[in-house]
Design a protein around this motif. Structure first.
Motif, PDB file in Angstrom:
ATOM      1  N   ARG A  77      34.468  34.138  48.685  1.00  0.00           N
ATOM      2  CA  ARG A  77      33.619  35.293  48.347  1.00  0.00           C
ATOM      3  C   ARG A  77      33.558  36.267  49.504  1.00  0.00           C
ATOM      4  O   ARG A  77      33.568  37.473  49.325  1.00  0.00           O
ATOM      5  CB  ARG A  77      32.198  34.823  48.023  1.00  0.00           C
ATOM      6  CG  ARG A  77      31.976  34.512  46.618  1.00  0.00           C
ATOM      7  CD  ARG A  77      30.472  34.538  46.421  1.00  0.00           C
ATOM      8  NE  ARG A  77      30.207  34.932  45.068  1.00  0.00           N
ATOM      9  CZ  ARG A  77      29.376  34.298  44.286  1.00  0.00           C
ATOM     10  NH1 ARG A  77      28.716  33.260  44.732  1.00  0.00           N
ATOM     11  NH2 ARG A  77      29.181  34.719  43.062  1.00  0.00           N
ATOM     12  N   LEU A 126      37.768  42.536  51.395  1.00  0.00           N
ATOM     13  CA  LEU A 126      38.804  43.349  50.760  1.00  0.00           C
ATOM     14  C   LEU A 126      38.215  44.550  50.027  1.00  0.00           C
ATOM     15  O   LEU A 126      38.863  45.587  49.918  1.00  0.00           O
ATOM     16  CB  LEU A 126      39.626  42.496  49.796  1.00  0.00           C
ATOM     17  CG  LEU A 126      40.598  41.527  50.468  1.00  0.00           C
ATOM     18  CD1 LEU A 126      41.217  40.607  49.439  1.00  0.00           C
ATOM     19  CD2 LEU A 126      41.666  42.268  51.240  1.00  0.00           C
ATOM     20  N   ARG A 127      37.008  44.427  49.542  1.00  0.00           N
ATOM     21  CA  ARG A 127      36.352  45.558  48.859  1.00  0.00           C
ATOM     22  C   ARG A 127      35.708  46.524  49.829  1.00  0.00           C
ATOM     23  O   ARG A 127      35.186  47.560  49.433  1.00  0.00           O
ATOM     24  CB  ARG A 127      35.314  45.032  47.886  1.00  0.00           C
ATOM     25  CG  ARG A 127      35.933  44.357  46.700  1.00  0.00           C
ATOM     26  CD  ARG A 127      34.906  43.985  45.691  1.00  0.00           C
ATOM     27  NE  ARG A 127      35.568  43.394  44.545  1.00  0.00           N
ATOM     28  CZ  ARG A 127      34.955  42.652  43.660  1.00  0.00           C
ATOM     29  NH1 ARG A 127      33.660  42.414  43.773  1.00  0.00           N
ATOM     30  NH2 ARG A 127      35.616  42.147  42.651  1.00  0.00           N
ATOM     31  N   TYR A 171      44.095  38.672  46.328  1.00  0.00           N
ATOM     32  CA  TYR A 171      43.119  39.523  45.651  1.00  0.00           C
ATOM     33  C   TYR A 171      43.433  39.693  44.169  1.00  0.00           C
ATOM     34  O   TYR A 171      44.570  39.919  43.787  1.00  0.00           O
ATOM     35  CB  TYR A 171      43.065  40.903  46.324  1.00  0.00           C
ATOM     36  CG  TYR A 171      41.952  41.759  45.805  1.00  0.00           C
ATOM     37  CD1 TYR A 171      40.634  41.427  46.030  1.00  0.00           C
ATOM     38  CD2 TYR A 171      42.215  42.903  45.065  1.00  0.00           C
ATOM     39  CE1 TYR A 171      39.609  42.204  45.562  1.00  0.00           C
ATOM     40  CE2 TYR A 171      41.189  43.691  44.587  1.00  0.00           C
ATOM     41  CZ  TYR A 171      39.887  43.334  44.840  1.00  0.00           C
ATOM     42  OH  TYR A 171      38.871  44.101  44.353  1.00  0.00           O
ATOM     43  N   GLY A 172      42.415  39.587  43.347  1.00  0.00           N
ATOM     44  CA  GLY A 172      42.572  39.794  41.907  1.00  0.00           C
ATOM     45  C   GLY A 172      43.060  38.564  41.170  1.00  0.00           C
ATOM     46  O   GLY A 172      43.248  38.603  39.966  1.00  0.00           O
ATOM     47  N   ASP A 206      42.596  34.141  40.872  1.00  0.00           N
ATOM     48  CA  ASP A 206      41.773  32.998  41.245  1.00  0.00           C
ATOM     49  C   ASP A 206      42.688  31.812  41.516  1.00  0.00           C
ATOM     50  O   ASP A 206      42.348  30.673  41.260  1.00  0.00           O
ATOM     51  CB  ASP A 206      40.767  32.685  40.137  1.00  0.00           C
ATOM     52  CG  ASP A 206      39.672  31.744  40.610  1.00  0.00           C
ATOM     53  OD1 ASP A 206      39.389  31.732  41.815  1.00  0.00           O
ATOM     54  OD2 ASP A 206      39.127  31.000  39.771  1.00  0.00           O
ATOM     55  N   GLU A 264      36.707  38.246  49.568  1.00  0.00           N
ATOM     56  CA  GLU A 264      36.692  39.271  48.522  1.00  0.00           C
ATOM     57  C   GLU A 264      35.814  40.449  48.940  1.00  0.00           C
ATOM     58  O   GLU A 264      36.175  41.607  48.735  1.00  0.00           O
ATOM     59  CB  GLU A 264      36.182  38.655  47.220  1.00  0.00           C
ATOM     60  CG  GLU A 264      36.529  39.472  46.017  1.00  0.00           C
ATOM     61  CD  GLU A 264      36.261  38.702  44.736  1.00  0.00           C
ATOM     62  OE1 GLU A 264      35.680  39.322  43.825  1.00  0.00           O
ATOM     63  OE2 GLU A 264      36.613  37.517  44.655  1.00  0.00           O
ATOM     64  N   ARG A 265      34.669  40.158  49.553  1.00  0.00           N
ATOM     65  CA  ARG A 265      33.788  41.225  50.031  1.00  0.00           C
ATOM     66  C   ARG A 265      34.481  42.047  51.114  1.00  0.00           C
ATOM     67  O   ARG A 265      34.344  43.268  51.159  1.00  0.00           O
ATOM     68  CB  ARG A 265      32.478  40.638  50.560  1.00  0.00           C
ATOM     69  CG  ARG A 265      31.592  40.110  49.435  1.00  0.00           C
ATOM     70  CD  ARG A 265      30.312  39.467  49.918  1.00  0.00           C
ATOM     71  NE  ARG A 265      29.539  40.383  50.727  1.00  0.00           N
ATOM     72  CZ  ARG A 265      28.834  39.998  51.778  1.00  0.00           C
ATOM     73  NH1 ARG A 265      28.780  38.748  52.144  1.00  0.00           N
ATOM     74  NH2 ARG A 265      28.156  40.884  52.475  1.00  0.00           N
ATOM     75  N   THR A 322      41.539  45.466  38.186  1.00  0.00           N
ATOM     76  CA  THR A 322      42.291  44.887  39.298  1.00  0.00           C
ATOM     77  C   THR A 322      43.449  45.781  39.695  1.00  0.00           C
ATOM     78  O   THR A 322      43.680  46.030  40.875  1.00  0.00           O
ATOM     79  CB  THR A 322      42.818  43.490  38.918  1.00  0.00           C
ATOM     80  OG1 THR A 322      41.703  42.672  38.550  1.00  0.00           O
ATOM     81  CG2 THR A 322      43.567  42.854  40.061  1.00  0.00           C
ATOM     82  N   ASP A 338      42.101  48.794  41.464  1.00  0.00           N
ATOM     83  CA  ASP A 338      41.671  48.417  42.812  1.00  0.00           C
ATOM     84  C   ASP A 338      42.859  48.394  43.752  1.00  0.00           C
ATOM     85  O   ASP A 338      42.816  48.919  44.850  1.00  0.00           O
ATOM     86  CB  ASP A 338      41.020  47.032  42.815  1.00  0.00           C
ATOM     87  CG  ASP A 338      39.603  47.049  42.289  1.00  0.00           C
ATOM     88  OD1 ASP A 338      39.058  48.147  42.080  1.00  0.00           O
ATOM     89  OD2 ASP A 338      39.042  45.955  42.081  1.00  0.00           O
ATOM     90  N   ARG A 384      42.685  29.524  48.902  1.00  0.00           N
ATOM     91  CA  ARG A 384      42.099  30.410  47.908  1.00  0.00           C
ATOM     92  C   ARG A 384      41.176  31.389  48.628  1.00  0.00           C
ATOM     93  O   ARG A 384      40.567  31.057  49.641  1.00  0.00           O
ATOM     94  CB  ARG A 384      41.294  29.586  46.894  1.00  0.00           C
ATOM     95  CG  ARG A 384      40.602  30.453  45.839  1.00  0.00           C
ATOM     96  CD  ARG A 384      39.862  29.636  44.812  1.00  0.00           C
ATOM     97  NE  ARG A 384      40.851  29.006  43.945  1.00  0.00           N
ATOM     98  CZ  ARG A 384      40.756  27.762  43.473  1.00  0.00           C
ATOM     99  NH1 ARG A 384      39.724  27.016  43.780  1.00  0.00           N
ATOM    100  NH2 ARG A 384      41.678  27.279  42.690  1.00  0.00           N
ATOM    101  N   LEU A 385      41.059  32.591  48.093  1.00  0.00           N
ATOM    102  CA  LEU A 385      40.186  33.624  48.652  1.00  0.00           C
ATOM    103  C   LEU A 385      38.723  33.218  48.468  1.00  0.00           C
ATOM    104  O   LEU A 385      38.324  32.776  47.398  1.00  0.00           O
ATOM    105  CB  LEU A 385      40.454  34.956  47.936  1.00  0.00           C
ATOM    106  CG  LEU A 385      39.826  36.211  48.505  1.00  0.00           C
ATOM    107  CD1 LEU A 385      40.382  36.514  49.889  1.00  0.00           C
ATOM    108  CD2 LEU A 385      40.085  37.390  47.580  1.00  0.00           C
TER     109      LEU A 385
END
Length: 193
Positions: free
Chosen positions: A169, A175-176, A122-123, A125, A172-173, A90, A93, A166-167
């Motif tokens: 999925r 942000l990546r 990010y990073g 939960d 998260e995709r 994390t 990242d 909350r973030l």
């Protein structure tokens, strides 16, 4: 010291060039290294390996293995957190992805503030409130609240309960860098090939 052989000269020249490139990169990313000592530890290990190895080979060949071993330990301690007993995925990242435009493809409706807001999630939960996000990003609570609603509309965040987000999925995709945050919701059309 018997003199500089062509191979040792080559190793030293390559080591100096790589070390200078690494130091230049770190100077550009001053904000990253200022708060993340593990980046500096890893960089010190790399510089020691590429410069210390060839220098030790010239000055004291019997110490080459000690120099390389020390450099390897520094790199490992930069990549691994012995306190938490885990790899710093994390943290790395966050350190490597500080410039969103280099990997993310924001949609037309997004503002630069959106990346920072999503980065706060990010990073973790955790479910965060607009006040906590505003405090951690430096934006006003009113601006953050407006953007949180917009990010929820586009399925990058989800409302867990009243005033807590909350973030997702999909977020998260994004942000990546694996997703373009287009106008729709969770469809696969934004996935890079």
């Amino acid at each position: 010291m018997d003199g500089l052989t062509p191979f040792a000269g080559y190793n030293l020249a390559i080591g100096i060039v790589v070390a200078l490139e690494l130091l230049y990169f770190l100077s550009l990313e001053a904000s990253t290294t200022a708060y993340r000592r593990f980046v500096l530890v890893t960089a010190a290990g790399l510089v020691l390996a590429v410069i210390g190895g060839p220098v030790a080979e010239l000055v004291a060949p019997s110490l080459v293995h000690w120099v390389h071993g020390t450099a390897a330990l520094l790199v490992v301690f930069g990549l691994y957190d012995p306190v938490a007993n885990e790899v710093r995925t994390t943290e790395w990242d966050r350190a490597l992805l500080t410039e969103p435009s280099s990997i993310r493809r924001p949609a037309d409706w997004m503002t630069p503030m959106d990346d920072e807001i999503l980065g706060a999630f990010y990073g973790t939960d955790l479910a965060l409130t607009p006040s906590i996000v505003a405090f951690n990003t430096g934006f006003s609570r009113k601006e953050v609240n407006r953007r949180l609603i917009e990010l929820e509309t586009h399925d990058l965040l989800e409302k867990v309960e009243r005033g807590k987000y909350r973030l997702t999925r999909r977020g998260e995709r994004y942000l990546r860098g694996h997703l373009r945050a287009g106008p729709g919701t969770a469809d696969a059309s934004g996935v890079r090939g």
